[in-house]
Design a protein around this motif. Structure first.
Motif, mmCIF file in Angstrom:
data_model
loop_
_atom_site.group_PDB
_atom_site.id
_atom_site.type_symbol
_atom_site.label_atom_id
_atom_site.label_comp_id
_atom_site.label_asym_id
_atom_site.label_seq_id
_atom_site.Cartn_x
_atom_site.Cartn_y
_atom_site.Cartn_z
ATOM 1 N N THR A 23 0.826 -1.202 0.000
ATOM 2 C CA THR A 23 0.000 0.000 0.000
ATOM 3 C C THR A 23 0.865 1.258 0.000
ATOM 4 O O THR A 23 1.797 1.384 0.780
ATOM 5 C CB THR A 23 -0.927 0.006 1.234
ATOM 6 O OG1 THR A 23 -1.728 -1.160 1.189
ATOM 7 C CG2 THR A 23 -1.817 1.228 1.238
ATOM 8 N N GLY A 24 0.548 2.175 -0.917
ATOM 9 C CA GLY A 24 1.253 3.447 -1.003
ATOM 10 C C GLY A 24 2.473 3.446 -1.900
ATOM 11 O O GLY A 24 3.068 4.498 -2.129
ATOM 12 N N LEU A 25 2.871 2.295 -2.434
ATOM 13 C CA LEU A 25 4.048 2.240 -3.299
ATOM 14 C C LEU A 25 3.762 2.845 -4.673
ATOM 15 O O LEU A 25 2.672 2.713 -5.207
ATOM 16 C CB LEU A 25 4.503 0.796 -3.504
ATOM 17 C CG LEU A 25 5.210 0.098 -2.368
ATOM 18 C CD1 LEU A 25 5.578 -1.327 -2.780
ATOM 19 C CD2 LEU A 25 6.454 0.848 -1.942
ATOM 20 N N LEU A 26 4.775 3.470 -5.231
ATOM 21 C CA LEU A 26 4.734 3.918 -6.617
ATOM 22 C C LEU A 26 5.178 2.734 -7.463
ATOM 23 O O LEU A 26 6.222 2.129 -7.189
ATOM 24 C CB LEU A 26 5.668 5.105 -6.823
ATOM 25 C CG LEU A 26 5.751 5.675 -8.229
ATOM 26 C CD1 LEU A 26 4.409 6.282 -8.640
ATOM 27 C CD2 LEU A 26 6.841 6.724 -8.312
ATOM 28 N N VAL A 27 4.384 2.373 -8.462
ATOM 29 C CA VAL A 27 4.693 1.210 -9.302
ATOM 30 C C VAL A 27 4.566 1.579 -10.777
ATOM 31 O O VAL A 27 3.925 2.558 -11.137
ATOM 32 C CB VAL A 27 3.771 0.009 -8.987
ATOM 33 C CG1 VAL A 27 3.986 -0.500 -7.584
ATOM 34 C CG2 VAL A 27 2.314 0.337 -9.229
#
Length: 93
Positions: free
Chosen positions: A5-9
């Protein structure tokens, strides 16, 4: 709260291949992605975890707010991704 959750991908498969997203939430093998433009907070994209790669980012981002359950807007997400793309292009040249 999951570890994703919250990661830039970056998407590696599908019609959105190469696009950047933030992970809004996780459910089993699926994640829900938002970009603030086409995929907004009220209608996230469902995608399998194996079809994205996480990106490292040291600066404060909307992902921090998502992880902390703070209020985040589509505008903040859209602006961050736009700036990230701009910086990424400068580094590659």
């Amino acid at each position: 709260m999951s570890e994703y959750t919250g990661l830039l991908v970056k998407s590696t498969a599908g019609h959105d291949k190469g696009e950047f997203f933030f992970i809004l939430r996780e459910e089993g093998e699926y994640i829900y992605l938002v970009d603030g433009k086409i995929r907004r907070l009220d209608c996230p994209k469902k995608k399998k975890k194996k079809h994205v790669i996480p990106l490292l980012w040291e600066k404060q981002s909307p992902g921090d707010k998502i992880r902390e359950n703070k209020r985040v807007t589509d505008e903040e997400i859209k602006h961050f991704i736009r700036c990230f793309k701009r910086e990424d292009q400068v580094v590659r040249r």
